[in-house]
Design a protein around this motif. Structure first.
Motif, mmCIF file in Angstrom:
data_model
loop_
_atom_site.group_PDB
_atom_site.id
_atom_site.type_symbol
_atom_site.label_atom_id
_atom_site.label_comp_id
_atom_site.label_asym_id
_atom_site.label_seq_id
_atom_site.Cartn_x
_atom_site.Cartn_y
_atom_site.Cartn_z
ATOM 1 N N ALA A 20 9.069 -0.642 -22.688
ATOM 2 C CA ALA A 20 8.005 -1.630 -22.916
ATOM 3 C C ALA A 20 8.532 -3.052 -23.103
ATOM 4 O O ALA A 20 7.731 -3.991 -23.186
ATOM 5 N N ARG A 21 9.847 -3.236 -23.159
ATOM 6 C CA ARG A 21 10.386 -4.582 -23.364
ATOM 7 C C ARG A 21 9.956 -5.513 -22.238
ATOM 8 O O ARG A 21 10.058 -5.175 -21.070
ATOM 9 N N GLN A 22 9.477 -6.714 -22.619
ATOM 10 C CA GLN A 22 8.983 -7.689 -21.653
ATOM 11 C C GLN A 22 9.967 -8.843 -21.492
ATOM 12 O O GLN A 22 10.817 -9.072 -22.352
ATOM 13 N N LEU A 23 9.787 -9.600 -20.424
ATOM 14 C CA LEU A 23 10.619 -10.779 -20.198
ATOM 15 C C LEU A 23 10.314 -11.847 -21.235
ATOM 16 O O LEU A 23 9.165 -12.010 -21.658
ATOM 17 N N THR A 24 11.327 -12.601 -21.596
ATOM 18 C CA THR A 24 11.145 -13.779 -22.433
ATOM 19 C C THR A 24 10.700 -14.932 -21.529
ATOM 20 O O THR A 24 10.695 -14.804 -20.293
ATOM 21 N N GLY A 25 10.371 -16.062 -22.111
ATOM 22 C CA GLY A 25 10.048 -17.242 -21.316
ATOM 23 C C GLY A 25 11.204 -17.626 -20.400
ATOM 24 O O GLY A 25 11.007 -17.960 -19.220
ATOM 25 N N SER A 51 12.659 -0.021 -11.212
ATOM 26 C CA SER A 51 12.655 0.852 -12.381
ATOM 27 C C SER A 51 11.271 0.809 -13.038
ATOM 28 O O SER A 51 10.572 -0.200 -12.945
ATOM 29 N N PRO A 52 10.887 1.875 -13.745
ATOM 30 C CA PRO A 52 9.588 1.864 -14.424
ATOM 31 C C PRO A 52 9.526 0.981 -15.671
ATOM 32 O O PRO A 52 8.467 0.841 -16.278
ATOM 33 N N ALA A 53 10.621 0.351 -16.051
ATOM 34 C CA ALA A 53 10.632 -0.508 -17.235
ATOM 35 C C ALA A 53 9.806 -1.774 -16.974
ATOM 36 O O ALA A 53 9.872 -2.368 -15.894
ATOM 37 N N VAL A 69 7.680 1.896 -7.738
ATOM 38 C CA VAL A 69 8.326 2.245 -9.002
ATOM 39 C C VAL A 69 9.046 3.577 -8.788
ATOM 40 O O VAL A 69 8.447 4.540 -8.297
ATOM 41 N N VAL A 70 10.327 3.595 -9.142
ATOM 42 C CA VAL A 70 11.170 4.767 -8.921
ATOM 43 C C VAL A 70 11.781 5.182 -10.245
ATOM 44 O O VAL A 70 12.671 4.498 -10.769
ATOM 45 N N ALA A 74 15.491 4.337 -13.698
ATOM 46 C CA ALA A 74 15.141 3.877 -15.049
ATOM 47 C C ALA A 74 16.418 3.603 -15.841
ATOM 48 O O ALA A 74 17.518 3.986 -15.419
ATOM 49 N N PRO A 75 16.298 2.956 -17.006
ATOM 50 C CA PRO A 75 17.482 2.727 -17.831
ATOM 51 C C PRO A 75 18.246 4.037 -18.054
ATOM 52 O O PRO A 75 17.648 5.089 -18.284
#
Length: 152
Positions: A20-25, A51-53, A69-70, A74-75
């Motif tokens: 669920a981690r999102q990109l920062t600005g 990746s599904p992240a 999405v593969v 994934a991580p």
């Protein structure tokens, strides 16, 4: 075949889960710079494997919404899984872009260049572009480009 390994851009350190981690600005700006660089260099028929992240999907969306999405990338995926997803060296298409994570992508780059996995570092939003070709019956791997957002 062209194989492009694109690491996700800078993401937040904490979230409800790793996926669920999102990109920062800053990460959004990195992804946009990398996407702009890629757009001017690859054909419209390229295939994008992501990746599904959330952070990889957001990185890819700076380029566009044509991606698959593969879960195999994934991580925590191993280097060979990334190459298998792209169907290297024959290729799922003439150009395949894999948007993923460290250490998977760095290890895949090492495997391509040396024949052995090693812990090579790929910067966030970094791009490594490989080309497979055959010359006089000899299969070769050419490193076409390596870049990071600071260079774009």
């Amino acid at each position: 075949m062209n194989l492009i390994l694109w690491r996700h851009a800078e993401a937040e350190d904490q979230a409800a889960s790793d996926l669920a981690r999102q990109l920062t600005g800053r990460g959004v700006k990195q992804a946009q710079a990398a996407a702009k660089w890629l757009k001017s260099r690859i054909d419209d028929d390229a295939i994008f494997l992501v990746s599904p992240a959330t952070r990889t999907i957001q990185t890819m969306e700076a380029f566009g919404d044509r991606y698959q999405v593969v879960k195999e990338i994934a991580p925590g995926a191993d280097a060979q899984a990334a190459l298998d997803a792209a169907q290297w060296p024959q290729g799922a298409a003439e150009t395949v872009v894999v948007v993923g994570h460290q250490p998977t992508l760095g290890r895949a780059a090492a495997l391509l260049m040396t024949g052995h996995e090693a812990d090579w570092t790929m910067k966030k939003a970094g791009i490594w572009w490989f080309q497979g070709r055959s010359r006089a019956g000899d299969d070769q791997i050419v490193l076409r480009a390596v870049t990071s957002p600071e260079l774009l």
